[in-house]
Enzyme design. Structure first.
Site, PDB file in Angstrom:
ATOM      1  N   GLN A   1       3.623   6.814  -8.892  1.00 36.88           N
ATOM      2  CA  GLN A   1       2.520   7.781  -8.730  1.00 36.88           C
ATOM      3  C   GLN A   1       2.589   8.482  -7.365  1.00 36.88           C
ATOM      4  OE1 GLN A   1       0.384   8.485 -11.439  1.00 36.88           O
ATOM      5  NE2 GLN A   1       1.964   7.189 -12.337  1.00 36.88           N
TER       6      GLN A   1
ATOM      7  N   ARG B   1      -1.547 -11.881   8.763  1.00 37.12           N
ATOM      8  CA  ARG B   1      -1.274 -10.456   8.509  1.00 37.12           C
ATOM      9  C   ARG B   1      -2.574  -9.672   8.390  1.00 37.12           C
ATOM     10  NH1 ARG B   1       3.437  -9.483   4.150  1.00 37.12           N
ATOM     11  NH2 ARG B   1       2.738  -7.385   4.649  1.00 37.12           N
TER      12      ARG B   1
ATOM     13  N   ARG C   1       4.460  -3.328   3.552  1.00 38.30           N
ATOM     14  CA  ARG C   1       4.532  -2.295   2.517  1.00 38.30           C
ATOM     15  C   ARG C   1       3.888  -0.992   2.965  1.00 38.30           C
ATOM     16  NH1 ARG C   1       5.629  -2.970  -2.633  1.00 38.30           N
ATOM     17  NH2 ARG C   1       4.244  -1.268  -3.152  1.00 38.30           N
TER      18      ARG C   1
ATOM     19  N   ASP D   1      -8.592  -8.169  -4.128  1.00 36.12           N
ATOM     20  CA  ASP D   1      -8.371  -8.883  -2.861  1.00 36.12           C
ATOM     21  C   ASP D   1      -9.388 -10.003  -2.629  1.00 36.12           C
ATOM     22  OD1 ASP D   1      -6.233  -7.254  -2.453  1.00 36.12           O
ATOM     23  OD2 ASP D   1      -7.164  -6.019  -0.904  1.00 36.12           O
TER      24      ASP D   1
ATOM     25  N   CYS E   1       6.494  -7.548  -4.587  1.00 34.29           N
ATOM     26  CA  CYS E   1       6.123  -8.667  -3.737  1.00 34.29           C
ATOM     27  C   CYS E   1       5.514  -9.733  -4.608  1.00 34.29           C
ATOM     28  CB  CYS E   1       5.216  -8.236  -2.601  1.00 34.29           C
ATOM     29  SG  CYS E   1       3.575  -7.894  -3.122  1.00 34.29           S
TER      30      CYS E   1
ATOM     31  N   LYS F   1      -8.455  -3.747   7.815  1.00 28.62           N
ATOM     32  CA  LYS F   1      -6.991  -3.614   7.920  1.00 28.62           C
ATOM     33  C   LYS F   1      -6.469  -2.478   7.044  1.00 28.62           C
ATOM     34  CE  LYS F   1      -4.516  -5.991   5.135  1.00 28.62           C
ATOM     35  NZ  LYS F   1      -3.445  -5.985   4.154  1.00 28.62           N
TER      36      LYS F   1
HETATM   37  C1  EPZ Z   1      -3.787  -1.603  -1.847  1.00 28.14           C
HETATM   38  O1  EPZ Z   1      -2.472  -1.841  -2.315  1.00 28.14           O
HETATM   39  C2  EPZ Z   1      -4.093  -2.678  -0.832  1.00 28.14           C
HETATM   40  N1  EPZ Z   1      -3.141  -2.541   0.253  1.00 28.14           N
HETATM   41  C3  EPZ Z   1      -4.010  -4.045  -1.478  1.00 28.14           C
HETATM   42  O2  EPZ Z   1      -4.400  -5.001  -0.526  1.00 28.14           O
HETATM   43  C4  EPZ Z   1      -5.000  -4.089  -2.638  1.00 28.14           C
HETATM   44  O3  EPZ Z   1      -4.842  -5.307  -3.325  1.00 28.14           O
HETATM   45  C5  EPZ Z   1      -4.740  -2.931  -3.604  1.00 28.14           C
HETATM   46  O4  EPZ Z   1      -4.750  -1.669  -2.889  1.00 28.14           O
HETATM   47  C6  EPZ Z   1      -5.768  -2.827  -4.714  1.00 28.14           C
HETATM   48  O5  EPZ Z   1      -7.049  -2.679  -4.174  1.00 28.14           O
HETATM   49  C7  EPZ Z   1      -3.357  -1.653   1.205  1.00 28.14           C
HETATM   50  O6  EPZ Z   1      -4.339  -0.934   1.230  1.00 28.14           O
HETATM   51  C8  EPZ Z   1      -2.346  -1.595   2.293  1.00 28.14           C
HETATM   52  P1  EPZ Z   1      -2.563   0.220  -5.644  1.00 28.14           P
HETATM   53  P2  EPZ Z   1      -1.697  -0.717  -3.110  1.00 28.14           P
HETATM   54  O7  EPZ Z   1      -1.614   1.333  -5.445  1.00 28.14           O
HETATM   55  O8  EPZ Z   1      -2.096   0.600  -2.568  1.00 28.14           O
HETATM   56  C9  EPZ Z   1      -0.194   0.197  -9.820  1.00 28.14           C
HETATM   57  C10 EPZ Z   1      -4.283  -7.012   0.670  1.00 28.14           C
HETATM   58  O9  EPZ Z   1      -4.332  -8.222   0.356  1.00 28.14           O
HETATM   59  N2  EPZ Z   1       0.616   1.315  -9.292  1.00 28.14           N
HETATM   60  O10 EPZ Z   1      -4.025   0.519  -5.671  1.00 28.14           O
HETATM   61  O11 EPZ Z   1      -0.267  -1.072  -3.143  1.00 28.14           O
HETATM   62  C11 EPZ Z   1       0.063  -1.116  -9.084  1.00 28.14           C
HETATM   63  O12 EPZ Z   1       1.205  -1.779  -9.558  1.00 28.14           O
HETATM   64  C12 EPZ Z   1      -3.474  -6.041  -0.142  1.00 28.14           C
HETATM   65  O13 EPZ Z   1      -4.847  -6.553   1.672  1.00 28.14           O
HETATM   66  C13 EPZ Z   1       1.495   1.958 -10.120  1.00 28.14           C
HETATM   67  O14 EPZ Z   1       1.641   1.621 -11.309  1.00 28.14           O
HETATM   68  O15 EPZ Z   1      -2.303  -0.923  -4.569  1.00 28.14           O
HETATM   69  C14 EPZ Z   1      -1.224  -1.865  -9.343  1.00 28.14           C
HETATM   70  O16 EPZ Z   1      -1.168  -2.452 -10.615  1.00 28.14           O
HETATM   71  C15 EPZ Z   1      -2.696  -6.700  -1.231  1.00 28.14           C
HETATM   72  N3  EPZ Z   1       2.234   3.004  -9.628  1.00 28.14           N
HETATM   73  C16 EPZ Z   1      -2.280  -0.755  -9.369  1.00 28.14           C
HETATM   74  O17 EPZ Z   1      -1.550   0.464  -9.590  1.00 28.14           O
HETATM   75  C17 EPZ Z   1       2.090   3.438  -8.342  1.00 28.14           C
HETATM   76  O18 EPZ Z   1       2.774   4.384  -7.956  1.00 28.14           O
HETATM   77  C18 EPZ Z   1      -3.079  -0.605  -8.093  1.00 28.14           C
HETATM   78  O19 EPZ Z   1      -2.179  -0.555  -6.973  1.00 28.14           O
HETATM   79  C19 EPZ Z   1       1.192   2.765  -7.499  1.00 28.14           C
HETATM   80  C20 EPZ Z   1       0.448   1.708  -8.000  1.00 28.14           C
END
Ligand code: EPZ
Length: 432
Positions: A126, A397, A93, A305, A117, A22
């Site tokens: 970032q 989802r 998202r 995850d 969320c 996904k």
């Molecule tokens: C992706 O989310 C996945 N979603 C998530 O899967 C997954 O849990 C996550 O990566 C971590 O592996 C998709 O791919 C659609 P991140 P994402 O940006 O991209 C912080 C599922 O169940 N951060 O890697 O939103 C953030 O708060 C979902 O399938 C910032 O601080 O995650 C987190 O602590 C849930 N600033 C960390 O980085 C930013 O601008 C990692 O988030 C962006 C992120």
């Protein structure tokens, strides 16, 4: 809203085919509108997040033609708007990936700011830092992220945190930028590599995805491609943990075993036996699961995850285990639900301390999010008696035919209408 009703206590056994990933597919769909030429994506999972993103690109003018349940043809030539309705972003998202692709192709994008969320605040600083480094101005107005640029020019970008979303978004924006972009400290998840491979098949020049530095040389335009989504390592890991927690013997088929290494290593710590084949992995549960320590980390570490599924297995393991969540600040919401099933869990800051019990007991529980929902379903399959899982729209989802696949492994699980008391009573009688 439908629910799952489960009669637990039966070890899951058999072979299950794993769908396309996904989280890779979401990025590939966004990438498909970087070109005016047709893009065919196959091995798409039929899950609601994917279908919503396809609706979102159709809403801005792309032609989305279903070839079969798992294959879609997308033609981005007809995209006529760079503004995405709130309705879509609030449901999913990942529609913020359209910021990257619309900015890349049209130098303009307006997408509603995704909210926090249930698993955490999930800022997008970032993403914004990356777009600005490429020359865009990014404003937040009326809840919309508005990005625009006269021209996009490659730059050197260092991410302060490892982020999948920002890595993907900046890649999408940079492939058509003037000159070279270097992304340092990028995410290395398999779906980042999958996106790079698809972009390269469209004529982009992306190197180093999956390593500590991604280098992108901008090209003038991208062209048609036919691309197959990689297998979903989280779906595969979920079924492996379902096998382990129920004391069963499950083989996940159509997977890339390398992507599952952090998951299979932990299953071995739990005392399970693992067998790897070219495109399949088998787990055989030991007599009793053993306690362990685990901390979630960006790839190649143990995935956040998979954290709830791991916790469920550990509630049944002999001894005391700890699970530390280092990615999202609020991902133990389901612990209270598990406690209702007899699990002994204490949350201290970002760590769950779990004292294993011999058996979980069926209860009525509610899924707070996608992965926690899958984990509670596994708990129900492992528990004695009857479990009802609410909130299964979260599970749908990201998992295609979750209940159907679990049934094919011998799980006694049905989808029910919670209003239909007759059906529920009939099922419950089987449990007693
Ligand atoms: C992706 O989310 C996945 N979603 C998530 O899967 C997954 O849990 C996550 O990566 C971590 O592996 C998709 O791919 C659609 P991140 P994402 O940006 O991209 C912080 C599922 O169940 N951060 O890697 O939103 C953030 O708060 C979902 O399938 C910032 O601080 O995650 C987190 O602590 C849930 N600033 C960390 O980085 C930013 O601008 C990692 O988030 C962006 C992120």
């Amino acid at each position: 809203m439908e629910q799952y009703i489960i009669r637990g206590g039966k070890p899951l056994r058999g072979i299950v085919d794993i769908c396309g990933a996904k989280n890779a597919a979401l990025a590939l769909i966004a990438a498909s509108i970087l070109t005016t030429e047709p893009v065919i994506i196959s091995n798409l999972p039929d899950v609601s997040d994917i279908n919503l993103l396809l609706d979102a690109i159709a809403q801005i003018g792309a032609v989305v033609e279903r070839i079969d349940r798992h294959t879609v043809k997308i033609i981005g030539a007809t995209v006529n708007s760079c503004t995405l309705n709130y309705e879509y972003i609030s449901k999913i998202r990942a529609s913020y990936y359209l910021l990257g692709s619309l900015l890349g192709r049209f130098h303009k994008a307006e997408v509603a700011m995704p909210g926090g969320c249930v698993i955490g605040a999930r800022p997008i600083d970032q993403h914004i830092k990356g777009f600005e480094a490429l020359g865009a101005t990014v404003d937040l107005e009326d809840g919309q992220v508005k990005a625009k640029a006269d021209e996009l020019v490659g730059n050197h970008i260092y991410f302060d945190v490892v982020t999948v979303g920002a890595t993907i978004n900046v890649m999408l924006a940079a492939v058509l930028a003037e000159g070279s972009t270097i992304i340092e400290n990028p995410a290395k998840e398999p779906h980042v590599v999958d996106l790079a491979n698809m972009l390269n098949s469209m004529g982009a020049h992306v190197r180093g995805a999956g390593t500590d530095v991604i280098r992108i040389r901008g090209v003038k335009s991208l062209h048609a491609t036919e691309y197959t989504v990689i297998p979903d390592q989280i779906e595969a890991g979920t079924f492996l943990f379902a096998g382990a927690a129920t004391g069963g013997d499950v083989t996940v088929n159509n997977v890339i075993p390398k992507h599952l290494e952090s998951i299979t290593a932990k299953l071995e710590d739990l005392g399970c036996f693992i067998e790897e084949y070219d495109e399949a992995v088998r787990v055989v549960a030991g007599t009793r699961l053993q306690s362990t320590q685990v901390k979630t980390l960006p790839y190649p570490g143990f995935p956040t995850d998979m954290q709830p599924q791991m916790t469920v297995a550990l509630t049944l393991a002999e001894g005391i285990s700890t699970v530390t969540e280092s990615i999202f600040e609020n991902r133990f919401k389901y612990a209270g639900e598990l406690a209702r099933m007899g699990a002994r869990i204490k949350i201290e800051s970002n760590t769950a301390i779990i004292t294993g019990v011999e058996k979980l007991k069926g209860a009525q529980v509610s899924a707070p999010d996608l992965r926690a929902g899958a984990a509670l379903t596994i708990a129900g399959l492992a528990a004695e008696g009857c479990t009802q899982v609410g909130g299964i729209e979260f599970i749908q989802r990201g998992y295609e035919d979750f209940d159907v696949k679990l049934r094919s492994l011998g799980g006694d699980i049905r989808k029910i209408d919670p209003q239909n008391q007759n059906e529920i009573e009939k099922f419950k009688q089987k449990c007693s």
